[in-house]
Design an enzyme around this catalytic site. Structure first.
Site, mmCIF file in Angstrom:
data_model
loop_
_atom_site.group_PDB
_atom_site.id
_atom_site.type_symbol
_atom_site.label_atom_id
_atom_site.label_comp_id
_atom_site.label_asym_id
_atom_site.label_seq_id
_atom_site.Cartn_x
_atom_site.Cartn_y
_atom_site.Cartn_z
ATOM 1 N N VAL A 57 -17.083 -14.216 0.662
ATOM 2 C CA VAL A 57 -17.401 -13.291 2.382
ATOM 3 C C VAL A 57 -17.912 -11.359 1.838
ATOM 4 O O VAL A 57 -18.005 -10.958 2.377
ATOM 5 C CB VAL A 57 -16.257 -13.489 3.327
ATOM 6 C CG1 VAL A 57 -15.751 -14.034 3.798
ATOM 7 C CG2 VAL A 57 -14.982 -12.238 1.882
ATOM 8 N N TYR A 145 -8.463 -3.015 -7.956
ATOM 9 C CA TYR A 145 -7.056 -3.940 -6.552
ATOM 10 C C TYR A 145 -7.356 -2.417 -6.155
ATOM 11 O O TYR A 145 -7.321 -2.619 -5.250
ATOM 12 C CB TYR A 145 -6.282 -3.993 -7.465
ATOM 13 C CG TYR A 145 -5.934 -4.741 -6.290
ATOM 14 C CD1 TYR A 145 -6.679 -5.951 -5.384
ATOM 15 C CD2 TYR A 145 -4.341 -4.909 -6.072
ATOM 16 C CE1 TYR A 145 -5.284 -7.236 -4.691
ATOM 17 C CE2 TYR A 145 -3.896 -5.337 -5.296
ATOM 18 C CZ TYR A 145 -4.214 -6.733 -4.407
ATOM 19 O OH TYR A 145 -3.048 -7.271 -3.537
ATOM 20 N N THR A 175 5.434 -10.974 -2.766
ATOM 21 C CA THR A 175 5.910 -11.678 -2.505
ATOM 22 C C THR A 175 5.564 -12.463 -2.723
ATOM 23 O O THR A 175 4.744 -13.191 -4.103
ATOM 24 C CB THR A 175 4.751 -11.587 -0.923
ATOM 25 O OG1 THR A 175 4.481 -10.393 0.063
ATOM 26 C CG2 THR A 175 5.155 -13.645 0.047
#
Ligand code: UDP
Length: 313
Positions: A57, A145, A175
């Site tokens: 993308v 990042y 998570t």
């Protein structure tokens, strides 16, 4: 709804694909498989409401037909992965988010970006609320990042202000759950797999640094509530159950009922000393808070890695 999920073959992305398909939506999953994996979505490939497109993308994105939502998850997300792919991480956060926003604008679709607690860097405020601006080293190894995601938030807001795109920003804290990669270097898969192999557990530094771990099903529910609400555009999503990494190592051994040696390794550069989300905003506006206990989530995750372990032997 017709939903595009970029990074849909990744850990969080694939659980979102499941969630949206289960709710009867049409899902287009886009992933270049740099860190995502086909095995995460293999069970969905036969569904008539699910389509997979292998695509990077950071290039112009073309999707046929209407879209209601774009959930932009594409990015390497574990310290190991973004250290291995620093330029790709910066490109997908910057160019990829730009392309995904352009698509949202063209399709008049709403847009959610998966941001991160890393925007707070090594935080000087504890716990971290959405109003804190963070303490990030732009040129450190994690900067690729952190700054990519900070840029992604900025351009997402710019598309909202200047092009009226309906946007949401989810600042996702640590998570865990099934479909993490066993070797992605993150603490949950690393410790579980070390215990499965009866290897020493590698605690970085003295292990007094803290993290707060959220189980994947809670996070997915939080993302869903965020896109359904029209009161807040930006919200932390994470669990407030904070613990030191040393205590976490002991908990993993207790749950797996195995004792391993703990060895201390050098603390990575710019490793945040503490991390805990302030989720008052999510509680108030999204009526959301995690419901899965760390023990319960860990047991499910251990099951997953046990199966993978036997499968790979
Ligand atoms: N960590 C550790 N041993 C490992 C992997 C990670 O002690 O084998 C520590 C790491 O230094 C950090 C915490 O566990 O303080 C969480 O690391 P992770 O890579 O899961 O993600 P982070 O929260 O740093 O993005």
């Amino acid at each position: 709804m017709r939903v595009l999920i970029t990074g849909g073959a990744g850990f969080i992305g694939s659980h979102l694909c499941d969630y949206f398909v289960d709710k009867g939506n049409a899902v287009i999953c886009m992933d270049n498989l740099l860190t995502g994996r086909m095995e995460n979505i293999a069970h969905l490939l036969g569904e008539k409401n699910f389509n997979f497109i292998q695509y990077d993308v950071t290039n112009y994105i073309f999707v046929d037909g209407p879209l209601d939502w774009i959930l932009h998850l594409a990015s390497p997300a574990s310290p190991n992965d973004y250290l291995e792919y620093p330029i790709q991480t910066l490109k997908v956060g910057a160019l990829g988010t730009h392309k995904a926003l352009g698509l949202a604008r063209a399709k008049k679709a709403s847009f959610l970006i998966a941001s991160t607690s890393e925007v707070y860097g090594d935080p000087l405020v504890h716990p971290q609320g959405e109003d804190y601006w963070g303490n990030v080293n732009p040129i450190g190894p994690r900067g690729v990042y952190d700054e990519a995601k900070r840029f992604a938030e900025a351009i997402t807001y710019a598309y909202h202000r200047y092009h009226n795109v309906d946007i949401r920003i989810a600042r996702i804290f640590n998570t865990f759950g099934p479909r993490m990669k066993h070797d992605d270097g993150r603490v949950v898969p690393t410790f579980i797999n070390q215990v499965l192999r009866r290897e020493p557990i590698t605690v970085y530094g003295n292990g007094n640094q803290t993290r707060s771990f959220c189980y994947i099903s809670d996070l997915v529910e939080g993302i869903y509530r965020l896109i359904q609400n029209d009161k807040v555009r930006l919200s932390n999503l994470g669990n407030q159950n904070e613990m030191t990494i040393l205590d976490f190592a002991k908990l993993v051994m207790k749950i797996m009922n195995v004792k391993c040696e703990i060895v201390h390794k050098e603390l990575p550069i710019d490793d945040p000393h503490v991390r805990q989300p302030d989720i008052s905003r999510a509680k108030e506006f999204l009526k959301w808070e995690p419901v899965v206990s760390l023990e319960e989530g860990l047991k499910k995750t251990v099951e997953y890695f046990k199966n993978q372990f036997h499968h790979n032997k």
